[in-house]
Scaffold this motif. Structure first.
Motif, mmCIF file in Angstrom:
data_model
loop_
_atom_site.group_PDB
_atom_site.id
_atom_site.type_symbol
_atom_site.label_atom_id
_atom_site.label_comp_id
_atom_site.label_asym_id
_atom_site.label_seq_id
_atom_site.Cartn_x
_atom_site.Cartn_y
_atom_site.Cartn_z
ATOM 1 N N PHE A 95 0.790 -1.218 -0.016
ATOM 2 C CA PHE A 95 0.021 -0.160 -0.042
ATOM 3 C C PHE A 95 0.786 1.179 -0.187
ATOM 4 C CE2 PHE A 95 -4.017 -2.292 2.138
ATOM 5 C CZ PHE A 95 -4.153 -2.770 1.047
ATOM 6 N N VAL A 96 2.068 1.391 0.997
ATOM 7 C CA VAL A 96 2.957 2.475 0.938
ATOM 8 C C VAL A 96 3.491 2.498 -0.517
ATOM 9 C CG1 VAL A 96 4.894 3.419 1.760
ATOM 10 C CG2 VAL A 96 3.147 2.172 3.184
ATOM 11 N N LEU A 97 4.211 1.385 -1.031
ATOM 12 C CA LEU A 97 4.742 1.586 -2.392
ATOM 13 C C LEU A 97 3.818 2.018 -3.416
ATOM 14 C CD1 LEU A 97 6.832 -1.806 -2.318
ATOM 15 C CD2 LEU A 97 7.516 0.479 -1.912
ATOM 16 N N ASP A 98 2.479 1.764 -3.261
ATOM 17 C CA ASP A 98 1.232 2.012 -4.305
ATOM 18 C C ASP A 98 1.225 3.608 -4.421
ATOM 19 O OD1 ASP A 98 1.063 -0.648 -4.598
ATOM 20 O OD2 ASP A 98 -0.852 -0.746 -3.677
ATOM 21 N N THR A 99 1.588 4.189 -3.142
ATOM 22 C CA THR A 99 1.495 5.707 -3.348
ATOM 23 C C THR A 99 2.588 6.206 -3.932
ATOM 24 O OG1 THR A 99 2.655 6.123 -1.308
ATOM 25 C CG2 THR A 99 0.144 5.429 -1.094
ATOM 26 N N GLY A 100 3.598 5.421 -4.345
ATOM 27 C CA GLY A 100 4.862 5.836 -4.863
ATOM 28 C C GLY A 100 5.957 6.244 -3.823
ATOM 29 N N ALA A 101 5.851 6.031 -2.649
ATOM 30 C CA ALA A 101 6.680 6.240 -1.626
ATOM 31 C C ALA A 101 7.535 4.997 -1.473
ATOM 32 C CB ALA A 101 6.025 6.617 -0.335
ATOM 33 N N GLY A 102 8.813 5.154 -0.860
ATOM 34 C CA GLY A 102 9.554 4.033 -0.269
ATOM 35 C C GLY A 102 10.596 3.344 -1.245
ATOM 36 N N TYR A 103 10.896 3.929 -2.395
ATOM 37 C CA TYR A 103 11.647 3.437 -3.338
ATOM 38 C C TYR A 103 13.177 3.808 -3.429
ATOM 39 C CZ TYR A 103 7.389 1.565 -5.836
ATOM 40 O OH TYR A 103 6.314 1.120 -5.956
ATOM 41 N N GLU A 104 13.269 4.559 -2.465
ATOM 42 C CA GLU A 104 14.837 4.987 -2.060
ATOM 43 C C GLU A 104 15.715 3.699 -1.434
ATOM 44 O OE1 GLU A 104 12.068 8.262 -1.206
ATOM 45 O OE2 GLU A 104 12.631 6.129 -0.133
ATOM 46 N N LEU A 105 16.777 3.515 -2.159
ATOM 47 C CA LEU A 105 17.356 2.213 -2.041
ATOM 48 C C LEU A 105 17.495 1.498 -0.532
ATOM 49 C CD1 LEU A 105 20.226 2.128 -4.710
ATOM 50 C CD2 LEU A 105 17.948 0.862 -4.581
ATOM 51 N N LYS A 106 17.853 2.477 0.355
ATOM 52 C CA LYS A 106 18.272 2.293 1.849
ATOM 53 C C LYS A 106 16.802 1.788 2.616
ATOM 54 C CE LYS A 106 22.624 3.719 3.665
ATOM 55 N NZ LYS A 106 23.240 4.831 4.290
ATOM 56 N N ASN A 107 15.948 2.966 2.369
ATOM 57 C CA ASN A 107 14.705 2.750 2.856
ATOM 58 C C ASN A 107 13.862 1.690 2.508
ATOM 59 O OD1 ASN A 107 12.805 3.810 4.354
ATOM 60 N ND2 ASN A 107 12.197 5.472 3.330
ATOM 61 N N ASN A 108 13.970 1.194 1.224
ATOM 62 C CA ASN A 108 13.235 0.111 0.449
ATOM 63 C C ASN A 108 13.718 -1.086 1.195
ATOM 64 O OD1 ASN A 108 12.716 -2.175 -1.535
ATOM 65 N ND2 ASN A 108 11.274 -0.508 -2.149
ATOM 66 N N ALA A 109 15.274 -1.336 1.150
ATOM 67 C CA ALA A 109 15.949 -2.404 1.821
ATOM 68 C C ALA A 109 15.597 -2.791 3.358
ATOM 69 C CB ALA A 109 17.376 -2.465 1.576
ATOM 70 N N LEU A 110 15.516 -1.372 4.072
ATOM 71 C CA LEU A 110 15.100 -1.593 5.426
ATOM 72 C C LEU A 110 13.711 -2.215 5.610
ATOM 73 C CD1 LEU A 110 15.795 -0.868 8.441
ATOM 74 C CD2 LEU A 110 14.427 1.121 7.892
ATOM 75 N N TRP A 111 12.704 -1.645 4.876
ATOM 76 C CA TRP A 111 11.462 -2.224 4.917
ATOM 77 C C TRP A 111 11.278 -3.533 4.601
ATOM 78 C CZ3 TRP A 111 8.198 -0.550 8.892
ATOM 79 C CH2 TRP A 111 8.455 0.514 9.205
ATOM 80 N N SER A 112 11.886 -3.960 3.633
ATOM 81 C CA SER A 112 11.793 -5.300 3.123
ATOM 82 C C SER A 112 12.232 -6.373 4.015
ATOM 83 C CB SER A 112 12.630 -5.426 1.855
ATOM 84 O OG SER A 112 12.415 -4.469 0.872
ATOM 85 N N ILE A 113 13.351 -5.804 5.073
ATOM 86 C CA ILE A 113 13.801 -6.945 6.020
ATOM 87 C C ILE A 113 12.773 -6.785 7.139
ATOM 88 C CG2 ILE A 113 15.748 -7.385 7.350
ATOM 89 C CD1 ILE A 113 17.416 -6.585 5.015
ATOM 90 N N LEU A 114 12.415 -5.515 7.422
ATOM 91 C CA LEU A 114 11.408 -5.421 8.918
ATOM 92 C C LEU A 114 10.419 -6.151 8.619
ATOM 93 C CD1 LEU A 114 11.869 -1.659 10.166
ATOM 94 C CD2 LEU A 114 12.701 -3.929 11.150
ATOM 95 N N THR A 115 9.498 -6.006 7.409
ATOM 96 C CA THR A 115 8.086 -6.719 7.477
ATOM 97 C C THR A 115 8.060 -8.311 7.870
ATOM 98 O OG1 THR A 115 8.312 -6.685 5.129
ATOM 99 C CG2 THR A 115 7.066 -5.183 5.688
ATOM 100 N N PRO A 116 9.121 -9.186 7.268
ATOM 101 C CA PRO A 116 9.113 -10.398 7.848
ATOM 102 C C PRO A 116 9.628 -10.547 9.323
ATOM 103 C CG PRO A 116 10.746 -10.066 6.166
ATOM 104 C CD PRO A 116 10.110 -9.048 6.216
ATOM 105 N N VAL A 117 10.502 -9.653 9.718
ATOM 106 C CA VAL A 117 11.035 -9.727 11.037
ATOM 107 C C VAL A 117 9.776 -9.296 12.243
ATOM 108 C CG1 VAL A 117 12.591 -8.757 12.664
ATOM 109 C CG2 VAL A 117 13.315 -9.467 10.765
ATOM 110 N N LEU A 118 9.153 -8.357 11.812
ATOM 111 C CA LEU A 118 8.083 -7.735 12.698
ATOM 112 C C LEU A 118 6.939 -8.814 12.807
ATOM 113 C CD1 LEU A 118 7.713 -3.977 11.739
ATOM 114 C CD2 LEU A 118 8.566 -4.855 13.914
ATOM 115 N N ALA A 119 6.739 -9.431 11.561
ATOM 116 C CA ALA A 119 5.708 -10.860 11.370
ATOM 117 C C ALA A 119 6.232 -11.889 12.310
ATOM 118 C CB ALA A 119 5.436 -10.805 10.143
ATOM 119 N N LEU A 120 7.480 -12.195 12.190
ATOM 120 C CA LEU A 120 7.998 -13.114 13.075
ATOM 121 C C LEU A 120 7.761 -12.827 14.722
ATOM 122 C CD1 LEU A 120 9.171 -15.992 12.789
ATOM 123 C CD2 LEU A 120 11.052 -14.903 13.155
ATOM 124 N N SER A 121 8.137 -11.649 15.013
ATOM 125 C CA SER A 121 7.874 -11.195 16.504
ATOM 126 C C SER A 121 6.272 -11.428 16.917
ATOM 127 C CB SER A 121 8.443 -9.815 16.730
ATOM 128 O OG SER A 121 9.351 -9.425 15.756
#
Ligand code: HEM
Ligand code: HEM
Lengths: 133, 127
Positions: A95-121
């Motif tokens: 949903f965030v990417l759909d708005t056009g946000a969150g494509y900066e390389l660092k930010n994108n990689a950060l949330w790519s890793i955070l989503t499965p980790v948050l889900a695991l917790s």
């Protein structure tokens, strides 16, 4: 589905998983598909069995609960909990990417890793709560 | 319009005008899954226990029964859309693709109907 008639001569296809260097965004994209399809193919049948068992009475429910409470049943339910929470997290990321946000390389990689980790917790929290209550 | 490559043959035809609808419905049903799924998850783990009586009493109450019914509709619809994309990506042959999507439509509608019927039996049957 607009299909094109008359196939052209076979042309080379670009290689898929074999050629790309693995990165976080690729990982979370594939995870979103695996968790979504996993829930659709395994989770929905389990959901129907459960609803049917509750509707049909104590005896069918006991059969369901016997399998759900066994070690393999718990494994499936924990897996489905993770699939739900992980797909939810990566879906919210969509949903965030759909708005056009969150494509900066660092930010994108950060949330790519955070989503499965948050889900695991969150999965651990849910099951600790269930098993300890 | 050329007749060489696949790209050449579709250039300038414009879109099929159904993709955006599919994409939006995937999002609308995802929002349904989000709210109904979280409600059921929290509500379920807060029930007294997982005995038949506790679960039946819980799903017999109007609000959990309503949300469970909405969850069935929203998830089966969302899964139908999602699995269709899977078939479109991986089933190459057009006839097979048609067969897979036809089977997908029938089974997701059947699954949703069965789920709604079960929820109705729980909600409307004796406590
Ligand atoms: C566990 C295994 C695999 C996963 C999870 C996976 C994941 C994905 C995902 C997420 C997409 C969608 C990309 C997009 O949205 O554009 C995709 C597309 C695709 N995949 Fe895979 N893949 C897998 C294995 C394979 C294999 C083994 C092949 C072929 C040998 C393959 C061929 C394709 C093709 C042809 C597409 C469509 C590409 C396009 O239309 O742009 N995949 N895959
Ligand atoms: C928790 C709320 C959920 C959210 C926010 C969500 C979000 C999404 C989004 C945004 C997509 C589209 C991804 C794209 O366009 O590439 C998607 C795909 C999909 N979802 Fe969900 N979803 C949720 C729950 C579920 C559930 C419960 C199921 C299973 C029944 C499910 C099954 C699928 C499937 C099969 C796909 C297609 C995956 C693919 O082709 O890559 N989702 N989801």
């Amino acid at each position: 589905m607009a299909q094109i008639e008359a196939k052209p001569a076979a042309r080379p296809l670009s290689p898929h998983l074999s050629i790309w260097r693995w990165g976080p965004a690729m990982f979370v994209s594939i995870l979103h598909r695996v968790t979504g399809d996993g829930m659709a193919l395994v989770g929905l049948p389990v959901l129907l069995w459960w609803l049917y068992a509750v509707a049909a009475g104590p005896v069918p429910y006991a059969i369901f609960a016997g399998h759900a409470g066994a070690w393999y049943g718990k494994l499936v339910l924990i897996g489905l909990t993770y699939a739900f929470l992980s797909h939810m997290a990566s879906g919210l990321r969509h949903f965030v990417l759909d708005t056009g946000a969150g494509y900066e390389l660092k930010n994108n990689a950060l949330w790519s890793i955070l989503t499965p980790v948050l889900a695991l917790s969150a999965t651990v929290a849910v099951w600790v709560f269930i098993l300890l209550r | 319009m050329g007749n060489g490559t696949e790209l050449g043959r579709v250039r300038a035809l414009g879109s099929a005008h159904s993709g955006a609808h599919h994409w939006l419905l995937q999002r609308y049903t995802a929002i349904g899954n989000l709210f109904a799924g979280l409600f059921l998850l929290f509500s379920l783990i807060l029930t007294t226990d997982f005995s038949f009586k506790a679960i039946h009493d819980w799903l017999h109450a109007p609000l959990p029964a309503l949300i469970a019914g909405l969850f069935v509709i929203s998830t089966f619809w969302h899964a139908r859309l999602g699995l269709q994309v899977l078939a479109e990506d991986y089933v190459k042959d057009n006839a097979n693709k048609f067969a897979v999507i036809a089977a997908l439509n029938l089974s997701t509608f059947a699954g949703a109907a069965f789920g709604l019927l079960s929820v109705a039996r729980i909600a409307l049957g004796g406590a």
